[in-house]
Design a protein around this motif. Structure first.
Motif, PDB file in Angstrom:
ATOM      1  N   TYR A   1       0.824  -1.209   0.000  1.00 52.52           N
ATOM      2  CA  TYR A   1       0.000   0.000   0.000  1.00 52.52           C
ATOM      3  C   TYR A   1       0.860   1.262   0.000  1.00 52.52           C
ATOM      4  O   TYR A   1       0.483   2.279  -0.583  1.00 52.52           O
ATOM      5  N   LEU A   2       1.999   1.190   0.681  1.00 51.03           N
ATOM      6  CA  LEU A   2       2.874   2.357   0.789  1.00 51.03           C
ATOM      7  C   LEU A   2       4.033   2.311  -0.204  1.00 51.03           C
ATOM      8  O   LEU A   2       5.016   3.030  -0.032  1.00 51.03           O
ATOM      9  N   THR A   3       3.925   1.487  -1.247  1.00 48.86           N
ATOM     10  CA  THR A   3       4.981   1.430  -2.247  1.00 48.86           C
ATOM     11  C   THR A   3       5.157   2.805  -2.890  1.00 48.86           C
ATOM     12  O   THR A   3       4.196   3.373  -3.418  1.00 48.86           O
ATOM     13  N   PRO A   4       6.332   3.406  -2.852  1.00 50.71           N
ATOM     14  CA  PRO A   4       6.516   4.763  -3.395  1.00 50.71           C
ATOM     15  C   PRO A   4       6.356   4.805  -4.910  1.00 50.71           C
ATOM     16  O   PRO A   4       6.700   3.862  -5.610  1.00 50.71           O
ATOM     17  N   LYS A   5       5.804   5.905  -5.381  1.00 50.88           N
ATOM     18  CA  LYS A   5       5.613   6.108  -6.814  1.00 50.88           C
ATOM     19  C   LYS A   5       6.416   7.288  -7.338  1.00 50.88           C
ATOM     20  O   LYS A   5       6.466   7.530  -8.541  1.00 50.88           O
ATOM     21  N   THR A   6       7.020   8.044  -6.442  1.00 55.04           N
ATOM     22  CA  THR A   6       7.839   9.183  -6.838  1.00 55.04           C
ATOM     23  C   THR A   6       9.150   9.143  -6.080  1.00 55.04           C
ATOM     24  O   THR A   6       9.297   8.428  -5.091  1.00 55.04           O
ATOM     25  N   SER A   7      10.115   9.938  -6.552  1.00 52.61           N
ATOM     26  CA  SER A   7      11.421   9.978  -5.887  1.00 52.61           C
ATOM     27  C   SER A   7      11.298  10.532  -4.472  1.00 52.61           C
ATOM     28  O   SER A   7      11.989  10.082  -3.551  1.00 52.61           O
ATOM     29  N   SER A   8      10.415  11.522  -4.275  1.00 48.93           N
ATOM     30  CA  SER A   8      10.242  12.090  -2.932  1.00 48.93           C
ATOM     31  C   SER A   8       9.620  11.063  -1.989  1.00 48.93           C
ATOM     32  O   SER A   8      10.012  10.954  -0.830  1.00 48.93           O
ATOM     33  N   GLU A   9       8.633  10.295  -2.492  1.00 48.05           N
ATOM     34  CA  GLU A   9       8.038   9.250  -1.667  1.00 48.05           C
ATOM     35  C   GLU A   9       9.054   8.159  -1.354  1.00 48.05           C
ATOM     36  O   GLU A   9       9.076   7.609  -0.254  1.00 48.05           O
ATOM     37  N   PHE A  10       9.906   7.842  -2.336  1.00 45.37           N
ATOM     38  CA  PHE A  10      10.944   6.837  -2.116  1.00 45.37           C
ATOM     39  C   PHE A  10      11.858   7.262  -0.977  1.00 45.37           C
ATOM     40  O   PHE A  10      12.170   6.478  -0.073  1.00 45.37           O
ATOM     41  N   LYS A  11      12.285   8.514  -1.007  1.00 45.63           N
ATOM     42  CA  LYS A  11      13.181   9.020   0.035  1.00 45.63           C
ATOM     43  C   LYS A  11      12.470   9.028   1.387  1.00 45.63           C
ATOM     44  O   LYS A  11      13.036   8.603   2.404  1.00 45.63           O
ATOM     45  N   LEU A  12      11.207   9.491   1.396  1.00 40.13           N
ATOM     46  CA  LEU A  12      10.455   9.553   2.642  1.00 40.13           C
ATOM     47  C   LEU A  12      10.238   8.164   3.227  1.00 40.13           C
ATOM     48  O   LEU A  12      10.423   7.946   4.434  1.00 40.13           O
ATOM     49  N   PHE A  13       9.869   7.198   2.373  1.00 39.77           N
ATOM     50  CA  PHE A  13       9.623   5.843   2.844  1.00 39.77           C
ATOM     51  C   PHE A  13      10.907   5.232   3.391  1.00 39.77           C
ATOM     52  O   PHE A  13      10.912   4.609   4.458  1.00 39.77           O
ATOM     53  N   SER A  14      12.009   5.401   2.662  1.00 38.72           N
ATOM     54  CA  SER A  14      13.277   4.820   3.096  1.00 38.72           C
ATOM     55  C   SER A  14      13.713   5.395   4.439  1.00 38.72           C
ATOM     56  O   SER A  14      14.136   4.663   5.342  1.00 38.72           O
ATOM     57  N   LEU A  15      13.614   6.729   4.570  1.00 41.56           N
ATOM     58  CA  LEU A  15      14.015   7.363   5.822  1.00 41.56           C
ATOM     59  C   LEU A  15      13.090   6.953   6.961  1.00 41.56           C
ATOM     60  O   LEU A  15      13.541   6.748   8.095  1.00 41.56           O
ATOM     61  N   SER A  16      11.795   6.831   6.667  1.00 37.46           N
ATOM     62  CA  SER A  16      10.846   6.428   7.706  1.00 37.46           C
ATOM     63  C   SER A  16      11.135   5.015   8.174  1.00 37.46           C
ATOM     64  O   SER A  16      11.094   4.716   9.373  1.00 37.46           O
ATOM     65  N   GLN A  17      11.426   4.140   7.202  1.00 39.00           N
ATOM     66  CA  GLN A  17      11.725   2.753   7.542  1.00 39.00           C
ATOM     67  C   GLN A  17      12.978   2.657   8.404  1.00 39.00           C
ATOM     68  O   GLN A  17      13.012   1.956   9.421  1.00 39.00           O
ATOM     69  N   GLU A  18      14.009   3.405   8.031  1.00 38.62           N
ATOM     70  CA  GLU A  18      15.250   3.391   8.798  1.00 38.62           C
ATOM     71  C   GLU A  18      15.041   4.026  10.165  1.00 38.62           C
ATOM     72  O   GLU A  18      15.589   3.577  11.176  1.00 38.62           O
ATOM     73  N   SER A  19      14.216   5.084  10.201  1.00 39.64           N
ATOM     74  CA  SER A  19      13.923   5.734  11.472  1.00 39.64           C
ATOM     75  C   SER A  19      13.205   4.774  12.410  1.00 39.64           C
ATOM     76  O   SER A  19      13.469   4.749  13.625  1.00 39.64           O
ATOM     77  N   GLY A  20      12.301   3.970  11.861  1.00 37.84           N
ATOM     78  CA  GLY A  20      11.610   2.977  12.675  1.00 37.84           C
ATOM     79  C   GLY A  20      12.562   1.949  13.251  1.00 37.84           C
ATOM     80  O   GLY A  20      12.449   1.570  14.428  1.00 37.84           O
ATOM     81  N   ARG A  21      13.506   1.504  12.442  1.00 38.60           N
ATOM     82  CA  ARG A  21      14.506   0.543  12.929  1.00 38.60           C
ATOM     83  C   ARG A  21      15.334   1.166  14.055  1.00 38.60           C
ATOM     84  O   ARG A  21      15.620   0.518  15.076  1.00 38.60           O
ATOM     85  N   ASN A  22      15.757   2.406  13.841  1.00 38.45           N
ATOM     86  CA  ASN A  22      16.577   3.069  14.854  1.00 38.45           C
ATOM     87  C   ASN A  22      15.801   3.263  16.153  1.00 38.45           C
ATOM     88  O   ASN A  22      16.370   3.141  17.254  1.00 38.45           O
ATOM     89  N   ALA A  23      14.499   3.581  16.027  1.00 34.18           N
ATOM     90  CA  ALA A  23      13.680   3.748  17.228  1.00 34.18           C
ATOM     91  C   ALA A  23      13.568   2.421  17.988  1.00 34.18           C
ATOM     92  O   ALA A  23      13.672   2.385  19.215  1.00 34.18           O
ATOM     93  N   ALA A  24      13.378   1.335  17.236  1.00 32.06           N
ATOM     94  CA  ALA A  24      13.299   0.019  17.879  1.00 32.06           C
ATOM     95  C   ALA A  24      14.611  -0.332  18.567  1.00 32.06           C
ATOM     96  O   ALA A  24      14.627  -0.827  19.713  1.00 32.06           O
ATOM     97  N   LYS A  25      15.728  -0.052  17.890  1.00 32.28           N
ATOM     98  CA  LYS A  25      17.035  -0.337  18.491  1.00 32.28           C
ATOM     99  C   LYS A  25      17.254   0.506  19.749  1.00 32.28           C
ATOM    100  O   LYS A  25      17.858   0.048  20.727  1.00 32.28           O
ATOM    101  N   TYR A  26      16.753   1.739  19.706  1.00 31.49           N
ATOM    102  CA  TYR A  26      16.926   2.617  20.866  1.00 31.49           C
ATOM    103  C   TYR A  26      16.228   2.041  22.092  1.00 31.49           C
ATOM    104  O   TYR A  26      16.799   1.984  23.193  1.00 31.49           O
TER     105      TYR A  26
END
Length: 621
Positions: free
Chosen positions: A35-60
């Motif tokens: 559902y959240l598959t990016p369709k634009t370069s801005s969405e790609f960047k936002l999704f990637s950063l959000s995904q990494e941010s989620g991992r970092n939050a879990a690790k924290y």
């Protein structure tokens, strides 16, 4: 009978080798949440950063509250999924506690504990002190970031200024030099750590001075020390020949001290030769030959430095176009593994040269090499991948016909590449060159999906192409639907915000497209927008509109068109009046109004007449 020992991933690797990339599928990182598959370069960047941010939050949370995550559900045990120990377990002041803090990469805590040991008169072994020096010199005398520790690997910012760690690390009497000075008998490891730290953080002259001290103490440097000094050589000399002479001197000293060079030595020399101008060009190939004689095979970083020596960005290529071909002859069909951080620069550099020299044949060879084995891993991060594909696709648009370009377009977009507005403009130019303007509506849909529907210059160019020549009726109908869809982007923009402003050119093109598709009423509504947005229509556009009105014989609309022309004080209004008189049947009152306007107001273009007095519209035969 022999037993074959295979890696744990052997079965997965074998299965992966049986399938190719699916150009219609999204990136593997996004397949867990379609559902959240990016369709634009801005969405790609936002999704990637959000995904990494989620991992970092879990690790924290796992690292901050490890006692709540002690239950191990994994079978077999997976150490990397369990909480890391971030707090020191050894409290007393001892060498064991120092080793623990070094292993945890706590730079400041390790330095403080070392100082406490010195004040207490507790001796610290040379090996542990060298480990501490390694830690300080690697991280620049400051603690690494919690998650992004690789940030410390680059001491230079984008503007070329030193990072805070660089300024702090190798000022006078910094911790690395202070601890080194406390050593009664520093060994090669001690000098090597200090020299490599100085080179990494920009203290080049100090590095060579420390190397001189090493020689004065009857010690021999190791290969890592020489590699660092070779890297620093161009920074301490001004002239090209002086830089090269210093590099040669270091290589001779390696031979005298019987230190065998390695791949990083070769790459350090080639990287230094990039700063040596014409000297670098004359010495590059002999260096590679010499290293091969020592059984050192170049990596992709070696070839990247070689190409960078001969192909400077923006510089003219004089008799050097065969260097890239020679390099591709060497690397074609080979599978490479990461051996140098600069390996990830090869593909970007190679395709940049192909674009500069307009060599599509070599570009295909570079792209083919990317698919060999796991070479795709050496394409770099998302930003580098985007640069590579942008250059490759721009070259395709420049050199290939539309059929080939569209083949690659469907293969790359959007599964691995989100093209920028400039690249999409290149694609429109290919459509124009090959006379395939019928594909514009399809490209417009892609533009919207890729987030470029609000790029005004791109949208205006697309409108201009549709309005320039009249196509067959079927194509004109698709153009009209596309034009009306573009109008919606002007009216509402993205997410309810007006992103683009109407210009006279964009309005004129939109009217022309609608008129060509016999959408006169839609075109009339657009014509009214000229006044709404304080834009002036051209006389040519109004003349074209009158021709379209003539085909339907609508006298009322013809008179309103003349009113619009007069309202803008266009010089061509009298000619428009004459056309209406000649080509339409008007009432006596309308004819009288026209005659009065022409005879008594030659210098004025404003006039008023009542459209309600017209006779029933009759087409003038």
């Amino acid at each position: 009978m022999f037993t074959v020992i295979r890696s744990k991933e052997a079965v997965l690797q074998a299965l992966a080798s049986t399938v190719n990339r699916d150009p219609t599928a999204s990136d593997y990182r996004f397949q867990d949440d379609p559902y959240l598959t990016p369709k634009t370069s801005s969405e790609f960047k936002l999704f990637s950063l959000s995904q990494e941010s989620g991992r970092n939050a879990a690790k924290y949370f796992i690292s901050t509250y490890p006692k709540y995550f002690q239950k191990d559900y994994a079978q077999p045990h997976i150490p990397c999924l369990m909480p890391e120990t971030l707090e020191a377990q050894i409290e007393e002041v001892s060498e064991a506690a120092l080793i623990e803090r070094i292993q945890m990469r706590k730079v400041k805590a390790a330095v403080d504990l070392y100082d406490q040991l010195q004040q207490a008169g507790t001796p610290v072994s040379l090996d542990v002190t060298n480990q501490l020096l390694d830690l300080i010199c690697f991280y620049g005398d400051c603690d690494p970031a919690q998650e992004n520790e690789d940030v410390q690997d680059e001491p230079q910012t984008k503007k070329g200024r030193a990072s805070p760690c660089l300024v702090f690390s190798f000022r006078e009497n910094n911790n690395a030099e202070r601890i080194f000075a406390l050593l009664s008998e520093p060994n090669t490891h001690s000098y090597s750590a200090l020299i490599r730290g100085m080179v990494k953080y920009g203290a080049y002259s100090k590095a060579f001075s420390t190397y001189t001290d090493l020689l004065n103490n009857q010690l021999k440097a190791d290969v890592s020390t020489f590699n660092a000094l070779i890297t620093a050589a161009p920074e301490v000399k001004e002239k090209y020949n002086e830089k090269w002479e210093l590099i040669v001197d270091l290589l001779k000293q390696m031979a005298e001290q019987k230190v065998k060079p390695n791949l990083l030595t070769l790459n350090a020399v080639l990287k230094a030769l990039r700063r040596c101008g014409t000297v670098g060009k004359s010495q590059a190939f002999p260096v590679i030959s010499e290293m091969r004689a020592l059984s050192i095979d170049p990596s992709l970083a070696s070839y990247n430095h070689l190409l960078s020596i001969f192909y400077k960005p923006g510089a003219p290529f004089q008799g050097q176009t065969d260097i890239l071909q020679e390099v591709m002859n060497e690397v074609s069909g080979k599978s490479f593994t990461p051996q140098d951080p600069d390996d990830a620069q090869f593909f970007i550099t190679a395709v940049r040269i192909c674009l500069d020299t307009k060599d599509i044949e070599q570009a295909y060879r570079v792209h083919e090499l990317l698919g060999v084995g796991e070479n795709w891993r050496l394409l770099g991060n998302d930003f580098q991948q985007n640069i590579y594909h942008a250059r490759f696709f721009s070259l395709l648009c420049m050199m290939e016909n539309i059929d080939v370009v569209l083949k690659w377009y469907r293969d790359l977009v959007p599964s691995v590449y989100y093209p920028s507005s400039n690249v999409m403009r290149d694609l429109l130019q290919v459509l124009d060159t090959d006379n395939r303007l019928d594909l514009i509506p399809q490209i417009w849909k892609d533009l919207k999906q890729l987030g470029h529907g609000n790029r005004q210059t791109l949208v205006e160019e697309l409108l201009t192409l549709m309005a320039r020549e009249k196509q067959n009726q079927e194509v004109q109908e698709t153009f009209a639907e596309c034009a009306l869809d573009i109008k919606k982007m002007y009216d509402t923009g993205d997410r309810g915000k007006v992103m683009m402003s109407w210009t006279a050119g964009s309005l004129s093109d939109l009217v022309s497209v609608l008129l060509a598709a016999q959408r006169r009423q839609d075109a009339w509504e657009i014509l009214k927008l000229f006044k709404t947005h304080n834009r002036v229509p051209s006389e040519e556009l109004l003349d074209k509109f009158l021709t379209c009105i003539k085909e339907s014989g609508d006298v009322n609309q013809a008179l309103e068109l003349v009113q619009i022309s007069a309202g803008f004080c266009l010089p061509g209004t009298p000619k428009l009046i004459q056309r209406v008189q000649q080509e339409f049947l008007l009432s006596e009152q309308q004819n009288l109004s026209f005659q009065t306007h022409i005879s008594h107001n030659k210098n004025s273009l404003l006039f008023t007449f009542s459209v309600s007095d017209t006779e029933k519209p009759v087409h003038a035969l």
